[in-house]
Motif scaffolding. Sequence first.
Motif, PDB file in Angstrom:
ATOM      1  N   LYS A 333      41.596  24.624  29.931  1.00  0.00           N
ATOM      2  CA  LYS A 333      41.464  23.951  28.641  1.00  0.00           C
ATOM      3  C   LYS A 333      42.799  23.930  27.899  1.00  0.00           C
ATOM      4  O   LYS A 333      43.128  22.975  27.207  1.00  0.00           O
ATOM      5  CB  LYS A 333      40.406  24.664  27.776  1.00  0.00           C
ATOM      6  N   THR A 334      43.569  25.019  28.068  1.00  0.00           N
ATOM      7  CA  THR A 334      44.809  25.138  27.311  1.00  0.00           C
ATOM      8  C   THR A 334      45.794  24.029  27.642  1.00  0.00           C
ATOM      9  O   THR A 334      46.429  23.468  26.749  1.00  0.00           O
ATOM     10  CB  THR A 334      45.482  26.497  27.605  1.00  0.00           C
ATOM     11  N   ALA A 335      45.887  23.713  28.920  1.00  0.00           N
ATOM     12  CA  ALA A 335      46.826  22.663  29.327  1.00  0.00           C
ATOM     13  C   ALA A 335      46.482  21.359  28.611  1.00  0.00           C
ATOM     14  O   ALA A 335      47.365  20.647  28.118  1.00  0.00           O
ATOM     15  CB  ALA A 335      46.770  22.480  30.844  1.00  0.00           C
ATOM     16  N   ILE A 426      41.627  25.156  17.860  1.00  0.00           N
ATOM     17  CA  ILE A 426      41.091  26.506  17.721  1.00  0.00           C
ATOM     18  C   ILE A 426      40.599  26.970  19.078  1.00  0.00           C
ATOM     19  O   ILE A 426      39.725  26.345  19.682  1.00  0.00           O
ATOM     20  CB  ILE A 426      39.971  26.544  16.666  1.00  0.00           C
ATOM     21  N   ASP A 427      41.202  28.058  19.562  1.00  0.00           N
ATOM     22  CA  ASP A 427      40.834  28.573  20.877  1.00  0.00           C
ATOM     23  C   ASP A 427      39.704  29.578  20.706  1.00  0.00           C
ATOM     24  O   ASP A 427      39.651  30.296  19.711  1.00  0.00           O
ATOM     25  CB  ASP A 427      42.057  29.246  21.526  1.00  0.00           C
ATOM     26  N   GLU A 428      38.812  29.654  21.667  1.00  0.00           N
ATOM     27  CA  GLU A 428      37.682  30.589  21.624  1.00  0.00           C
ATOM     28  C   GLU A 428      36.986  30.486  20.270  1.00  0.00           C
ATOM     29  O   GLU A 428      36.862  31.455  19.538  1.00  0.00           O
ATOM     30  CB  GLU A 428      38.168  32.036  21.836  1.00  0.00           C
ATOM     31  N   GLN A 429      36.479  29.285  19.999  1.00  0.00           N
ATOM     32  CA  GLN A 429      35.974  28.982  18.662  1.00  0.00           C
ATOM     33  C   GLN A 429      34.900  29.957  18.177  1.00  0.00           C
ATOM     34  O   GLN A 429      34.793  30.223  16.988  1.00  0.00           O
ATOM     35  CB  GLN A 429      35.474  27.553  18.579  1.00  0.00           C
TER      36      GLN A 429
HETATM   37 MG    MG Z   1      41.454  29.928  27.206  1.00  0.00          MG
END
Ligand code: MG
Length: 740
Positions: A333-335, A426-429
Motif C-alpha cells: 500500500k505504501t508504494a 493516514i497509515d493504519e487508519q
Molecule cells: Mg503498511
Amino acid sequence: MLPKDKSTTPSSKSSTASRPGGLDTPVQFVKGVGPRLAAIFNNREIKTIRDLLTFFPRAYEDRTRLLAIQELTEGQKASVAVRILSSRKIPMRQSGRFFFETRCTDGTDGKDTLSLKWFHLPRGLETRLTPNAQVIVTGVVKFFMNQREIVHPEITWKPGTDVASVGRIVPVYIEIEGVPTRVLRKILWEALEKYSRLLSEDLPLHYRGQHQLPLLSEAVRTIHFPPESTSSEMNIHGVDQLVAFNTPAHWRLIYEEFFKFEYLVLRQRLHMEREAATAFHVSTDSNATKDLTHSLPFRLTLDQKKAVEEILADLSQPHPMNRLIQGDVGCGKTAVAFLAAGTVLAEGGQAALMAPTEILAEQHYTNASHIFGKKLNTVLLTGKTPSAERTQIQLRLESGEPLLLIGTHALIEQPVQFKDLAFIIIDEQHRFGVEQRRTLRKKGTRLDPSSGRILHPHMLIMSATPIPRTLALTAYGDLSISTIHEMPPGRSPVKTRVFWGSAKNEAYEKIRQELKKGHQAYFIYPLIHESEAEGFTHLKSAIQEANRLAQEVFPEFKVGLLHGQLKPDEKASIMNQFKKNELQVLVSTTVVEVGVDVPNATMMAVEHAERFGLSQLHQLRGRVGRGTVQSHCFLFAHAHTGEVTTQRLNVLEETSDGFQIAEADLELRGPGEFLGVRQSGSLPFKLANLVRDQAWLLKARNDVQDLLRKDPDLNAPEHLPLRRYYEREGSLQFERLKTS
Ligand code: MG
Ligand code: ADP
C-alpha cells in the motif's frame, strides 16, 4: 384499526408526537408503569412511549397451545393450565433454609401431577397458591425422581385474561432486572393498544410500497405480538420465522433502519462532493508519475496500478477525495501512497503522511528516501525531532515548498502549519481516532485566494484489515475504496496451525529447527489495555515468558523483549537489533506495532490466540512470509475455550484470504472488531444484522441512491416526514462515524 395513511400528511407525526398523550410521553403514563418501573425503564434508556414501543423482542416462544401434563418432556419449555392440589415448605438439609413446593394437576382425577418449586419465593405467592386455585404455569420441564417439575415457573393467575402471555406466540425480551417478563409483556400490550396507531410513516411511501412492506404501526404491533392469523398462516414454521427475524414485520423495520442510516452515509458522501479541493492535472501518464514508478525496485502489481489510477482520478477532481486503500499486510500500500504523493508534489502541492508509531514513520521515511532519493522531497517529524530542526521544517512548510511531511501524531500535536496541504495520507487508519483525522484535515483547509473558495485536502487512508462488504456499505459508506487483493510475486502463504493446551513443545521444536537454519521468530502476547490491572499482569507474564524462552526454551539463541512501556529509543534499538539478526527471537506485546519489514523472520507464534479477533491474528501473521522462504504461524490457545473459539481459529488454518477472514470475524464477533476507534459504540441498529440482513441492506442502499438523485435535501412533500425524523432525532449516531 390501522391508522389511515399518515405518510401523506407530513406534519401529523411531529405534532402528534409532541402533543401530550403522544409518542414522546414519558413511559410512566402507560398503564401498569408507576414511578418505580419508570425509573427502572429510564435506566435502560427507555424514557418515552416511543422508546418502549421500539424495545423489540429478541426471540419468541410458541404458547399457542397449552399442553397436558402427560405430554411434557424433559427440557421442554411449555405452558400448562393446572389446578393446585397442595403447597408446602420443605426444609433443606444443608442450609437450614426452606424451599416451597406446590403440587398440581390438570385432570379431575388428579392422576397426572406436576410439581412447582421455588427456592426464592416471591412475596405474596404463598398465600395465593392455595388448593383448587386455577392458574397457567410456564417454564422448562424437568424430571426429578420420575416426577415432572418446573422450577420458578411463570404464573398467569386468571386464565383467559392474560392475553399477552398465554395462548399465543409470545415475545421474549432482553431481561430487565426488576421487571418480570410477564409484567413487561402486559405493559407492552397496553402501550401498543393505546399508542401504536400514532406510529406514522417516516419512510417515503413509494419505496415501502415497492417492497410490499407493512405500515410501521402494523409492523411494530406484529413484532411484539404476532397475531394468530399470522401464526396460523405461517403454521408450524411461524415461530421459526419469527425467531429468525424473517417476517414482513421484521423486514419492514430492518429495511427502515438501513434506509435511515444509508441516507446519512450517502449524503455525507454527496456533501464532500459539494466541497472544493485543488484539482490536480494528473493521471498515470503524468511525467512525474512515470518517473517515480521507474524508480521503484519492482514492478507494481495490477491491483497496485489500479489503486494508483483510482487515486489519481480522484485527485484530478475539484472536490476532496475520501478514499481507503485496503489490502493485507505486505501487499504494498505504501508504494501506492508514495506515487500519489509524489505526483501531488510535482504539481506544487504539499502532502502529509501520518503513521501511528515512530518506528513506522521512520521506516516510511527511510524507504521513501532510499527508493526515490531527490525525486520525492520528504521530511520526517516525530516526537524526537530536535526543536531547531522543527523550526526549520516549519519555515519550509510555511513557504509553501512542495514536500511530503512524514510523521507520527506529532503532525497534529505540534503547532505545524502548512501553506498548501492538499493531500493527506493516514497509515493504519484504525489506530487513529476521528478527532485526530479531523485535526489533520483542518490543517489542509484553506482559502483559495484566486476563487475565494474554501479548499479541503484530499484524504487517503490505508488499512490492513479488510472491511467486510456490508460494513463498507454502512459504517464506511462515506468512503471510496481501492482494494489490493494481489500480493507481490514470490510470496508463499504462511502455513498456520493451532496448538491446543499444552501441545506447545512440538511448536517450539519446529521453531528451533527454523532458527537453526538462520531464520527468526516473533512471539506475541496479548496486551490490550496496558494501564489496566489486567494489562499489567499480562505485561508481567510477557516479561516472564521472555525470560523463560531465553533461558529454558531457546538458550542457544538471543531473545529480545518489546513492550509499550519501553522508551521510544529503547524500542527502536531492540527493533534494529532484530532487523540486523542480532536477536533471533522477538517477544512482543500487541501494543507495539511490529509493522516493520523483517523478511528473514519466518515464524510467528501467538499466545492466547483465543483472545484476538481473526483479522487481528491475520494481520500478525502477515508479519512473516515476506521473503521467499516458507513461513509458519503457530497459534497457542487454551484447550477449554468454547466452541466458537475453535471454529474461529480454524478459519485461519484454512484460508489466507483476508476478506474471507474478515467476513467470518464479522459473523462470529460482530462489527466491533472493525470499527475500532472509528466509532466508540456499535452501529445504531436495533434489529438489523449486517450479515443476516445483507439483502435488505442492498435494497435500502439502492433506494437511498435513487432518493438522493431525485431529492437530496428532502424538499418534496412526500419526503417531509423523513426530513422531520432527522430534524427530530438529529444525526448524532452518524456524527461519530464521519471520517472528516
Ligand atoms: Mg503498511
Ligand atoms: P503494506 O501494504 O503492508 O503497507 P508495504 O507497502 O510495507 O505493505 O510493502 C511491503 C513490502 O513489499 C515492502 O518491502 C515493499 O517494498 C514491497 N513491495 C511493494 N510492492 C511490491 C511489488 N509490486 N513487488 C515487489 N515488492 C513489493
